[in-house]
Design a protein around this motif. Structure first.
Motif, mmCIF file in Angstrom:
data_model
loop_
_atom_site.group_PDB
_atom_site.id
_atom_site.type_symbol
_atom_site.label_atom_id
_atom_site.label_comp_id
_atom_site.label_asym_id
_atom_site.label_seq_id
_atom_site.Cartn_x
_atom_site.Cartn_y
_atom_site.Cartn_z
ATOM 1 N N ARG A 51 0.752 -1.218 -0.307
ATOM 2 C CA ARG A 51 -0.206 -0.032 -0.004
ATOM 3 C C ARG A 51 0.879 1.021 0.015
ATOM 4 N NH1 ARG A 51 -1.842 1.969 6.011
ATOM 5 N NH2 ARG A 51 0.148 2.142 6.670
ATOM 6 N N ILE A 52 0.280 2.217 -0.421
ATOM 7 C CA ILE A 52 1.037 3.525 -0.310
ATOM 8 C C ILE A 52 0.151 4.666 0.491
ATOM 9 C CG2 ILE A 52 2.021 5.613 -1.383
ATOM 10 C CD1 ILE A 52 3.876 3.254 -1.508
ATOM 11 N N ARG A 53 0.103 4.932 1.679
ATOM 12 C CA ARG A 53 -0.723 5.822 2.450
ATOM 13 C C ARG A 53 0.206 6.798 2.944
ATOM 14 N NH1 ARG A 53 -4.631 5.432 7.769
ATOM 15 N NH2 ARG A 53 -5.180 7.479 7.670
ATOM 16 N N TYR A 54 1.285 6.400 3.433
ATOM 17 C CA TYR A 54 2.190 7.464 4.059
ATOM 18 C C TYR A 54 3.337 7.531 3.334
ATOM 19 C CZ TYR A 54 -0.640 6.823 8.368
ATOM 20 O OH TYR A 54 -1.616 6.801 9.076
ATOM 21 N N VAL A 55 3.673 8.946 2.941
ATOM 22 C CA VAL A 55 4.814 9.191 2.049
ATOM 23 C C VAL A 55 5.804 10.009 2.809
ATOM 24 C CG1 VAL A 55 5.342 10.181 -0.151
ATOM 25 C CG2 VAL A 55 3.192 8.979 0.038
ATOM 26 N N GLY A 56 7.087 9.679 2.751
ATOM 27 C CA GLY A 56 8.137 10.439 3.422
ATOM 28 C C GLY A 56 8.776 11.161 2.704
ATOM 29 N N GLY A 57 9.608 12.408 3.124
ATOM 30 C CA GLY A 57 10.204 13.343 2.244
ATOM 31 C C GLY A 57 11.463 13.740 2.993
ATOM 32 N N VAL A 58 12.530 13.564 2.539
ATOM 33 C CA VAL A 58 13.579 14.174 3.290
ATOM 34 C C VAL A 58 14.598 14.964 2.531
ATOM 35 C CG1 VAL A 58 15.248 12.222 2.369
ATOM 36 C CG2 VAL A 58 15.633 13.282 4.913
ATOM 37 N N ASP A 59 15.025 16.098 3.415
ATOM 38 C CA ASP A 59 15.774 17.139 2.841
ATOM 39 C C ASP A 59 16.864 17.462 4.040
ATOM 40 O OD1 ASP A 59 15.690 19.139 0.346
ATOM 41 O OD2 ASP A 59 16.155 20.266 2.379
ATOM 42 N N ILE A 60 18.131 18.141 3.423
ATOM 43 C CA ILE A 60 18.958 18.714 4.231
ATOM 44 C C ILE A 60 19.290 20.042 3.960
ATOM 45 C CG2 ILE A 60 21.629 18.308 4.900
ATOM 46 C CD1 ILE A 60 21.203 15.387 3.962
ATOM 47 N N SER A 61 19.441 21.000 4.928
ATOM 48 C CA SER A 61 19.799 22.407 4.698
ATOM 49 C C SER A 61 21.159 22.629 5.364
ATOM 50 C CB SER A 61 18.654 23.147 5.396
ATOM 51 O OG SER A 61 17.349 23.171 4.516
ATOM 52 N N PHE A 62 21.872 23.369 5.036
ATOM 53 C CA PHE A 62 23.197 23.601 5.293
ATOM 54 C C PHE A 62 23.511 24.943 5.952
ATOM 55 C CE2 PHE A 62 23.751 20.304 2.403
ATOM 56 C CZ PHE A 62 24.644 19.320 2.909
ATOM 57 N N SER A 63 24.144 25.065 7.049
ATOM 58 C CA SER A 63 24.518 26.380 7.695
ATOM 59 C C SER A 63 25.017 27.224 6.726
ATOM 60 C CB SER A 63 25.523 25.778 9.067
ATOM 61 O OG SER A 63 26.151 27.106 9.224
ATOM 62 N N LYS A 64 25.084 28.578 6.802
ATOM 63 C CA LYS A 64 25.523 29.581 5.935
ATOM 64 C C LYS A 64 26.808 29.732 6.161
ATOM 65 C CE LYS A 64 21.200 32.214 5.489
ATOM 66 N NZ LYS A 64 20.451 33.535 5.633
ATOM 67 N N SER A 65 27.521 29.558 7.320
ATOM 68 C CA SER A 65 28.900 29.677 7.847
ATOM 69 C C SER A 65 29.725 28.562 7.603
ATOM 70 C CB SER A 65 28.917 30.419 9.128
ATOM 71 O OG SER A 65 28.380 29.428 10.142
ATOM 72 N N ASN A 66 29.333 27.256 7.691
ATOM 73 C CA ASN A 66 30.010 25.790 7.601
ATOM 74 C C ASN A 66 29.094 25.012 6.922
ATOM 75 O OD1 ASN A 66 31.254 23.486 8.576
ATOM 76 N ND2 ASN A 66 31.555 24.004 10.433
ATOM 77 N N ASN A 67 29.797 24.476 5.736
ATOM 78 C CA ASN A 67 29.194 23.622 4.583
ATOM 79 C C ASN A 67 29.000 22.225 5.208
ATOM 80 O OD1 ASN A 67 28.821 25.513 2.925
ATOM 81 N ND2 ASN A 67 30.707 25.361 1.833
ATOM 82 N N ASN A 68 29.672 22.136 6.378
ATOM 83 C CA ASN A 68 29.656 20.675 6.944
ATOM 84 C C ASN A 68 28.541 20.663 8.022
ATOM 85 O OD1 ASN A 68 31.688 19.397 5.316
ATOM 86 N ND2 ASN A 68 33.264 20.350 6.386
ATOM 87 N N SER A 69 28.097 21.541 8.425
ATOM 88 C CA SER A 69 27.012 21.581 9.462
ATOM 89 C C SER A 69 25.588 21.870 8.891
ATOM 90 C CB SER A 69 27.020 22.714 10.517
ATOM 91 O OG SER A 69 28.481 22.393 11.208
ATOM 92 N N ILE A 77 3.494 12.474 5.053
ATOM 93 C CA ILE A 77 2.268 13.029 5.060
ATOM 94 C C ILE A 77 1.396 11.840 4.631
ATOM 95 C CG2 ILE A 77 3.235 15.205 4.192
ATOM 96 C CD1 ILE A 77 2.241 14.258 1.194
ATOM 97 N N ASP A 78 0.084 12.154 4.897
ATOM 98 C CA ASP A 78 -0.738 11.306 4.884
ATOM 99 C C ASP A 78 -1.109 11.604 2.880
ATOM 100 O OD1 ASP A 78 -3.685 10.235 3.672
ATOM 101 O OD2 ASP A 78 -4.034 9.806 6.030
ATOM 102 N N SER A 79 -0.876 10.356 2.117
ATOM 103 C CA SER A 79 -1.071 10.608 0.753
ATOM 104 C C SER A 79 -2.416 11.030 0.355
ATOM 105 C CB SER A 79 -0.679 9.467 -0.202
ATOM 106 O OG SER A 79 -1.521 8.500 0.173
ATOM 107 N N GLU A 80 -3.590 10.856 1.205
ATOM 108 C CA GLU A 80 -4.735 11.274 0.805
ATOM 109 C C GLU A 80 -5.105 12.808 1.163
ATOM 110 O OE1 GLU A 80 -6.872 9.241 -0.805
ATOM 111 O OE2 GLU A 80 -5.437 7.904 -1.009
ATOM 112 N N THR A 81 -4.668 13.376 2.304
ATOM 113 C CA THR A 81 -4.819 14.569 2.711
ATOM 114 C C THR A 81 -3.901 15.542 2.602
ATOM 115 O OG1 THR A 81 -4.119 14.375 4.828
ATOM 116 C CG2 THR A 81 -6.416 13.806 4.431
#
Length: 263
Positions: A51-69, A77-81
């Protein structure tokens, strides 16, 4: 005479450092190639889920002063709502430098960690499928971040990228965004060997640029397209869009609270 000696010492040191860097990078790439080739044997580009009800999404945001942080966020999310049912975020430190074509070795371990923590804290909302901000089969080895993550985490996974990854000149020659007029319009992307490795999709009426979708693991391209379109309120699929907003907010709040970026 002394000045000449210092110049010679400097040039010698530069050669040594450059040689070390190039050799180190060369052996890293060879090591990464071995792992990719090994994991590639386990990838599946066929639907393999109940089934596909719950869909996950992942993202990484980087610190402006340190590219390794950075801050990584996983939103489910619920794929229906299209409403958020669970999320997990944490600060991370990148241990691996970015090398084009090998993004998975930099990001996949952190994605695996947040998935495990979500499974422990909110097992009822563990995603049935995961969207990553990166490519899957649309990759020079047909094994990008979405493939790597899907295999090592044993989860159906889809690659969704905002920019076209130029696997080769043949891929570049197929890019024709002017043909995408209505939401749901798409064109397939083939590589020079004739394999269909992804597609470009116009996701919403208001989006002027397409999203590039490719199979990651345990899902076929047609199903990947349908899931991505179902999850879009805007150009970017909702779970990734929300994960991006969340990770940026956490970084911004931390910087405001501490007066500087995370270390």
């Amino acid at each position: 005479m002394i000045a000449d000696q210092y110049v010679l010492l400097f040039l010698t040191a530069l050669v040594i450092v450059s040689t070390y860097y190039l050799c180190n990078r060369f052996f890293k790439v060879k090591y990464y190639d071995l792992i990719q080739n090994y994991l590639h044997h386990s990838v599946s580009f066929f639907d393999d889920f109940s089934r596909i009800r719950y869909v996950g999404g992942v993202d990484i945001s980087f610190s402006k002063s340190n590219n390794n942080s950075a801050c990584i966020s996983l939103v489910v999310i619920d794929s229906e709502t299209l409403e958020t049912v669970a999320s997990h975020s944490e600060f991370i430190t990148m241990q691996v430098d970015y090398i084009p074509g090998y993004l998975a070795f930099r990001e996949a371990p952190h994605i695996r960690n947040v998935l495990q923590r979500l499974k422990k804290n909110s097992p009822s909302f563990y995603p049935d499928i995961l969207l990553v901000d990166g490519n899957g089969r649309l990759h020079k080895k047909e094994f990008g971040l979405a493939c790597h993550t899907g295999v090592v985490c044993n989860i159906p996974c889809i690659g969704t990228a905002k920019n076209l990854y130029l696997v080769d000149d043949y891929v570049k020659s197929q890019y024709c965004p002017d043909t995408l007029l209505l939401p749901g319009d798409s064109f397939d992307i083939m590589n020079s060997t004739g394999n269909k490795i992804g597609c470009a999709i116009k996701t919403t009426e208001g989006s002027s640029k397409p999203i590039f979708v490719s199979e990651g693991h345990r899902v076929c391209l047609q199903t990947a397209k349908e899931i991505v379109l179902k999850c879009c309120r805007y150009r970017v699929p909702e779970p990734i869009r929300l994960a991006d907003i969340l990770s940026r907010k956490i970084l911004r709040d931390d910087e405001n609270e501490n007066g500087n970026s995370i270390n």
